[in-house]
Design an enzyme around this catalytic site. Structure first.
Site, mmCIF file in Angstrom:
data_model
loop_
_atom_site.group_PDB
_atom_site.id
_atom_site.type_symbol
_atom_site.label_atom_id
_atom_site.label_comp_id
_atom_site.label_asym_id
_atom_site.label_seq_id
_atom_site.Cartn_x
_atom_site.Cartn_y
_atom_site.Cartn_z
ATOM 1 N N ALA A 101 95.659 99.260 50.222
ATOM 2 C CA ALA A 101 96.426 99.468 49.572
ATOM 3 C C ALA A 101 96.458 100.632 48.253
ATOM 4 O O ALA A 101 94.011 100.906 48.102
ATOM 5 C CB ALA A 101 97.450 98.560 49.133
ATOM 6 N N LYS A 102 96.875 101.171 48.116
ATOM 7 C CA LYS A 102 96.781 101.609 46.478
ATOM 8 C C LYS A 102 98.060 101.515 45.344
ATOM 9 O O LYS A 102 98.864 101.908 46.000
ATOM 10 C CB LYS A 102 96.118 102.952 46.589
ATOM 11 C CG LYS A 102 95.348 103.703 45.748
ATOM 12 C CD LYS A 102 94.269 103.492 46.034
ATOM 13 C CE LYS A 102 93.049 103.431 44.485
ATOM 14 N NZ LYS A 102 91.818 103.603 43.915
ATOM 15 N N GLY A 103 98.159 101.835 44.769
ATOM 16 C CA GLY A 103 99.598 101.544 43.537
ATOM 17 C C GLY A 103 99.085 102.415 42.001
ATOM 18 O O GLY A 103 97.949 102.694 42.109
#
Ligand code: NAD
Length: 411
Positions: A101-103
Site C-alpha cells: 500500500a502507499k498513501g
C-alpha cells in the site's frame, strides 16, 4: 519514464517470464482499493485549509497491506499507485506476510506548524480509520512524515478501535517502536551488498564505496559499511559533495553533519562537483537520495562495478540497459532497500506479541531475511536466465500470484 510506467513494465516482463495467465496478470496489476479523501482543518490564524489525502491499497493476497504515508505538494495518485504496487512485490521478495500500500497528503509540511500537521494527520486518520487496520493495512512514515506523525495516527486510530500500537510502524520506541528501526534500511543495504559481493568472492572490507545522499538511509549505510571495514571514498547530499581517496572518516562526518546540517565543508575531504559524484572512480555505487539519478546522459560514464539501489527507482530503464551492456551489476531497489519494511514487520510482530526484542535480535533476524531473500532471488535468476532486477521481480510476483491462486476466486 515515470515510476508507474517503469514498475508496470518490469511487472509485465516478470509475468511473461513466469508464464502467468493474462487474467491473473490483470488482476495482480489493478489495485485492491483506491481511497481519496478531503481533509479540511482550521489553520492557526483561524482560516480554513483543505487538502486531498490518498491511500492506495494494492494487494492483500499474502497479508495486511503495508506502506508509507508521505506529505508532499506533488503527491499524485499515479505515483502513489506505482509505489503501492512496488510495496507488494518488495514485501514478497523478502517473504514477510504482507501486501502493498502507499498513501499521502498533497501538502507542504514545511509550511505547516506542528499543531496544523497534527490536526491534518488526525483528520486524515478519521477519514480512513475504517479502511486501515492491524490485519488490513498498516501505514508507516515516508517522505515528509516521521515517528511523531505515526504517534498521532496511533492515538487517533485508538480512539475508535481501542489501544492499537500495531496499527502503524516506525513509531517512537516509547510507544512500541522497534529498536533498530532507524538504522534498518541502511543496515539492510549493507547485508544485501555483503551477499552480492560474496558471490564474486569479495567482501565489504576490500571495496571502495560512493554514497549519494547522507540522510537516514545513506548515512546509516555509510556508517555500517565503515564499521565493517569498507572504504567510503565520496558522499554527497543536498549541500554538496566531498571526496577523500583514502576513505572518509564517517563517524567524524556524521558529527559534522549534525553540527552543520550537511556534508559541505567537512575538513577531512576535498569538495567536488555534485554532478560528478555518481561518476567517481569506485567499486560500489550506492544511490541513496532521489529517483531517476542514473539516466541515459550519465550511465555511460559510471565507473562502479556494482550499483546498490538504496533509493527507490534511482535507475531509469534506459540507464539500466546502458549499464547492463557495460557489465555493471545492479542490485535492485525492491530487494536492496527492503531492510526498512522488514524491521517494520518485526515491530508489528513485537506489538502483536506484546514482547519487545533487544537490538541484537532485530539485527540478527534482519540479516537472516536479507540473506535468504538474496539466495531466493539468485535462484530465480538461474531459473529464468535473467538479471538481478528481473530475478527480484519474478520472485515477488510469483509469490503473490501463488497466494492469489491458492486463495481462489469464488465470490
Ligand atoms: P532522507 O530525507 O533522510 O535523506 C535524503 C538525503 O538525500 C539527504 O541527505 C538529502 O540532502 C539528500 N539529497 C537530496 N537531494 C539530493 C541531491 N540532488 N543530490 C544528493 N543528495 C541529495 O531520506 P531517506 O529516508 O534517507 O531516503 C532516501 C531514499 O531511500 C529515498 O529514495 C527513499 O524513498 C528510499 N527509501 C528509504 C527508506 C527508509 O527507511 N528511510 C526505505 C526504503 C527506501
Amino acid at each position: 519514464m515515470n515510476a508507474l510506467v517503469a514498475t508496470s513494465r518490469n511487472f509485465k516482463q516478470a509475468a511473461r517470464l513466469l508464464g502467468l495467465d493474462s487474467k491473473l496478470e490483470r488482476s495482480l496489476l489493478i489495485p485492491f482499493r483506491e481511497i481519496k479523501v478531503e481533509c479540511t482543518i482550521p489553520r492557526d490564524d483561524g482560516s480554513l485549509a483543505s487538502y486531498v489525502g490518498f491511500r492506495v491499497q494494492h494487494d492483500n493476497a499474502r497479508g495486511p497491506m503495508k506502506g508509507g504515508i508521505r506529505y508532499h505538494p506533488e503527491v499524485d495518485p499515479d505515483e502513489v499507485n506505482a509505489l503501492a504496487q512496488l510495496m507488494t512485490w518488495k514485501t514478497a521478495v523478502v517473504n514477510i506476510p504482507y501486501g502493498g500500500a502507499k498513501g499521502g497528503i498533497g501538502c507542504s509540511p514545511g509550511n505547516l506548524s506542528l499543531s496544523e500537521l497534527e490536526r491534518l494527520t488526525r483528520v486524515f486518520t478519521q477519514k480512513i480509520h475504517d479502511l486501515i487496520g492491524v490485519q488490513t493495512d498498516v501505514p508507516a512514515p515516508d517522505m515528509g512524515t516521521n515517528s511523531q506523525t505515526m504517534a498521532w495516527i496511533l492515538d487517533e486510530y485508538s480512539k475508535f478501535h481501542g489501544y492499537s500500537p500495531a496499527i502503524v510502524t516506525g513509531k517512537p520506541v516509547d510507544l512500541g517502536g522497534s529498536l533498530g528501526r532507524d538504522a534498518a534500511t541502511g543496515r539492510g543495504v549493507m547485508f544485501a551488498t555483503e551477499a552480492l559481493l560474496a558471490e564474486y568472492g569479495m567482501s565489504i572490507s576490500d571495496q571502495r564505496f560512493v554514497v549519494q545522499g547522507f540522510g537516514n538511509v545513506g548515512s546509516w549505510a555509510a556508517e555500517i559499511i565503515h564499521e565493517n571495514g569498507g572504504k567510503v571514498v565520496a558522499v554527497s547530499d543536498v549541500t554538496g559533495a566531498i571526496k577523500n581517496r583514502n576513505g572518509l572518516d564517517i563517524p567524524a562526518l556524521i558529527k559534522h553533519v549534525k553540527q552543520n546540517g550537511g556534508v559541505k565543508d567537512f575538513e577531512g575531504a576535498d569538495s567536488i562537483d555534485p554532478k560528478t559524484l555518481l561518476l567517481e572512480d569506485c567499486d560500489v555505487l550506492i544511490p541513496a537520495a532521489l529517483g531517476g539519478v542514473l539516466n541515459r546522459e550519465n550511465a555511460g560514464d559510471v565507473k562502479a562495478k556494482f550499483i546498490i539501489e538504496a533509493a527507490n527507482h534511482p535507475t531509469d530503464p534506459e540507464a539500466d540497459e546502458i549499464l547492463s551492456k557495460k557489465g555493471v551489476i545492479i542490485l535492485p531497489d525492491i530487494y536492496a532497500n527492503a531492510g526498512g519494511v522488514t524491521v517494520s514487520y518485526f515491530e508489528w510482530v513485537q506489538n502483536i506479541q506484546g514482547f519487545m526484542w533487544d537490538e541484537t535480535k532485530v539485527n540478527d533476524e534482519l540479516k537472516k531475511y536479507m540473506t535468504r531473500a538474496f539466495q531466493n532471488l539468485k535462484e530465480m535468476c538461474g531459473t529464468h536466465n535473467c538479471n538481478l532486477r528481473m530475478g527480484a521481480f519474478t520472485l515477488g510476483v510469483n509469490r503473490v500470484a501463488r497466494a492469489t491462486v491458492l486463495r481462489g476466486w469464488e465470490a
